[in-house]
Scaffold this active site. Structure first.
Site, PDB file in Angstrom:
ATOM      1  N   LEU A 267       0.865  -1.174   0.000  1.00  0.00           N
ATOM      2  CA  LEU A 267       0.000   0.000   0.000  1.00  0.00           C
ATOM      3  C   LEU A 267       0.904   1.228   0.000  1.00  0.00           C
ATOM      4  O   LEU A 267       1.988   1.205   0.581  1.00  0.00           O
ATOM      5  CB  LEU A 267      -0.899   0.027   1.245  1.00  0.00           C
ATOM      6  CG  LEU A 267      -1.924  -1.105   1.392  1.00  0.00           C
ATOM      7  CD1 LEU A 267      -2.627  -0.988   2.737  1.00  0.00           C
ATOM      8  CD2 LEU A 267      -2.944  -1.077   0.263  1.00  0.00           C
ATOM      9  N   ASP A 268       0.466   2.316  -0.654  1.00  0.00           N
ATOM     10  CA  ASP A 268       1.211   3.575  -0.579  1.00  0.00           C
ATOM     11  C   ASP A 268       1.413   3.956   0.873  1.00  0.00           C
ATOM     12  O   ASP A 268       0.587   3.636   1.741  1.00  0.00           O
ATOM     13  CB  ASP A 268       0.439   4.701  -1.277  1.00  0.00           C
ATOM     14  CG  ASP A 268       0.375   4.514  -2.780  1.00  0.00           C
ATOM     15  OD1 ASP A 268       1.160   3.711  -3.304  1.00  0.00           O
ATOM     16  OD2 ASP A 268      -0.473   5.176  -3.412  1.00  0.00           O
ATOM     17  N   MET A 269       2.487   4.672   1.153  1.00  0.00           N
ATOM     18  CA  MET A 269       2.762   5.096   2.519  1.00  0.00           C
ATOM     19  C   MET A 269       1.573   5.844   3.118  1.00  0.00           C
ATOM     20  O   MET A 269       1.227   5.673   4.292  1.00  0.00           O
ATOM     21  CB  MET A 269       4.009   5.988   2.559  1.00  0.00           C
ATOM     22  CG  MET A 269       4.424   6.374   3.972  1.00  0.00           C
ATOM     23  SD  MET A 269       5.959   7.335   4.044  1.00  0.00           S
ATOM     24  CE  MET A 269       5.341   8.960   3.614  1.00  0.00           C
TER      25      MET A 269
END
Length: 538
Positions: A386-388
């Protein structure tokens, strides 16, 4: 007209320069941007070109007399000029009519014209047509002659069978001579055609050689001109140190600077400030006009400096100044919550602001958490990412075999994912409450990690969406491209509404309002279809 524009207000200047790669524009920058936008509107001759889009920038400064004001700049050229009054000049002016750049550029333009005219010439077209006709004629004649040989052979075979009853028919020796003669005639026919074809191909190769030589000359001149240009782009930093772009980019993944490097707003603004002994206080860049094809840009929205061109340059130019850390790269100290765990897999709820895997600099990540939580695990652990800035459900494998099994499920798209997002503004009433977005995506090579919509080079990206109130949207990605949901929401051909808090494609907020709410997988050991959920925090 001066490039320095006083700011008359009672706002307190910031103590440190904001990070140009991640910021919310300061009130002073918003005032400066407002004045710049009013000036742009007053220039009627620019308006048609500006509809196509242009990046502008402002830098709030304190001049050598202690007066507060701002500088303004635009990226590249504006109406074919880089010297408009009111804006700072370029770092290096390559547009002088009698200068080396314009002269050499004219030579390259002439080469382009010659290259474009060559295929249109009667000699080129005649040679090409004659070569194709000769190839077709050769193929037809050889095919016809081979057919004659086949028919003659069939007749000889009949003669051989009938000769026992009719001794007057040609002998075997006569039949063999006929066969040998036809084979010899075929060789002579092939040779004659080959010689004629070789002569015509030589004419065609000579014509192509002229085009190839022009292309090589164009490439060599273009590369030499680029090197000459970048060797004259010498930028300062706050310590007074000067470096040209070839030196700055020499140790980056792209040793030759990208086209247009040094002509963006931020380098222009800082260069002018240093040359005139001004102290940079706050910087911001905003977009004016329509969005370029593929790239997401909204009229009057603020954007960070591009990374492909500006990161190496500004890394040098900002030395000697106190600059804020990038707030968008700030990580959380929160710990992932374990949703499910057995001896093969673990499922966690990743908090927003945490990396899935460690970055270049040591930061807290789900991988590190999993490593400490499962010290005996022998697998790669992280199955997907997942994106940060995105929170939500993340699946972790504890063995290499389990990791391979789960990755195969992602590869074959048997994993079902469900996200929830809060849009910046509600969808228009005429927008369907559910639908499918299909916009192919690829990386923006000059501004990673941004993604762009590209109908030719992009990889397929499909998202199904559903909403009940037009602002809170449930998203079901059918593919797993980088930033897929963020781009599909923000793009005009998607929902045309950025996700709230999207620093890349929308407007910064306290967080990115995107959460991986549920994931369904097939358990690698039991074969059971399992769904794991994490309630949205917003």
């Amino acid at each position: 007209m001066s490039c320095f524009h006083p700011l008359h207000n009672h706002l307190k200047p910031p103590e440190r320069l904001n990070n140009p790669f991640g910021y919310v524009p300061s009130p002073l920058c918003q005032l400066a941007a407002g004045e710049t936008q009013r000036f742009i509107l007053s220039q009627d001759s620019w308006q048609e070109e500006l509809h196509q889009g242009k990046m502008f920038g402002v830098l709030v400064v304190e001049n050598h007399e202690g007066v507060l004001g701002f500088l303004a700049a635009y990226s590249g050229l504006l109406a074919n000029r880089n010297d408009w009054e009111w804006f700072v000049p370029p770092v290096f002016d390559a547009q002088q009519p009698d200068g080396h750049f314009k002269k050499e550029e004219a030579v390259i333009s002439q080469i382009n014209k010659r290259l474009n005219l060559l295929p249109q010439s009667s000699e080129w077209q005649q040679a090409q047509r004659k070569l194709e006709e000769m190839r077709q004629t050769q193929a037809a004649e050889l095919s016809a002659y081979k057919q004659r040989m086949a028919e003659a052979k069939a007749k000889r075979d009949i003669v051989r069978e009938a000769r026992e009853k009719d001794p007057t028919l040609p002998s075997e020796e006569e039949l063999a001579k006929e066969s040998q003669k036809m084979k010899a005639d075929l060789r002579r026919l092939k040779k004659r055609h080959a010689e004629a074809l070789a002569a015509q191909e030589a004419i065609w190769r000579n014509m192509q050689a002229e085009a190839d030589a022009l292309k090589q000359e164009r490439r060599q001149r273009s590369e030499a001109l680029q090197r000459w240009l970048f060797s004259h782009f010498a930028v300062l930093n706050a310590k007074g140190e000067k470096r040209h772009l070839l030196d700055i980019f020499a140790h980056t993944p792209t040793p030759i600077p990208p086209s247009g490097a040094g002509d963006c707003c931020a380098p222009k603004l800082l260069q002018y400030a240093y040359l005139h002994h001004m102290r940079p206080l706050s910087i911001a860049e905003f977009w004016w006009g329509d969005s370029p094809v593929g790239t997401l840009r909204r009229h009057l929205a603020y954007y960070p400096a591009c990374r492909g061109k500006c990161l190496p340059i500004l890394t040098h130019m900002l030395q000697g100044i106190d600059v804020d850390d990038n707030p968008w790269e700030k990580t959380t100290e929160a710990t992932p919550a374990v949703i499910f765990e057995d001896q093969w897999i673990m499922v966690v709820n990743k908090p927003a602001g945490m990396l899935s895997v460690p970055g270049k600099r040591e930061k807290q990540s789900v991988w590190k958490f999993a490593q400490s939580h499962c010290p005996k695990a022998d697998g790669p652990l992280i199955v997907h990412r997942l994106d940060m800035a995105t929170s939500g459900v993340l699946v972790i494998a504890k063995t290499k075999r389990i990791h391979q099994h789960l990755q195969a499920q992602f590869h074959h798209r048997t994993v079902e994912k469900q996200y929830v997002a809060l849009l910046e503004t509600p969808l228009p009433p005429q927008m369907p409450n559910e639908g499918t977005i299909s916009l192919p995506l690829c990386a923006d090579p000059l501004d990673r990690p941004l993604q762009r919509v590209d109908m030719v080079q992009g990889k397929p990206a499909v998202t199904h969406y559903a909403t009940s109130d037009g602002q809170r949207v449930t998203l079901y990605p059918k593919t797993g491209r980088t930033h897929q949901l963020r781009v599909h929401c923000a793009h005009p051909d998607g929902l045309n509404r950025p996700i709230k808090g999207d620093t890349l494609y929308g407007t910064p907020s306290d967080r990115l309002y995107l959460h991986a709410e549920a994931i369904t997988i097939t358990h690698p050991i039991s074969g059971e279809r399992m769904t794991f959920k994490a309630e949205s925090p917003f």
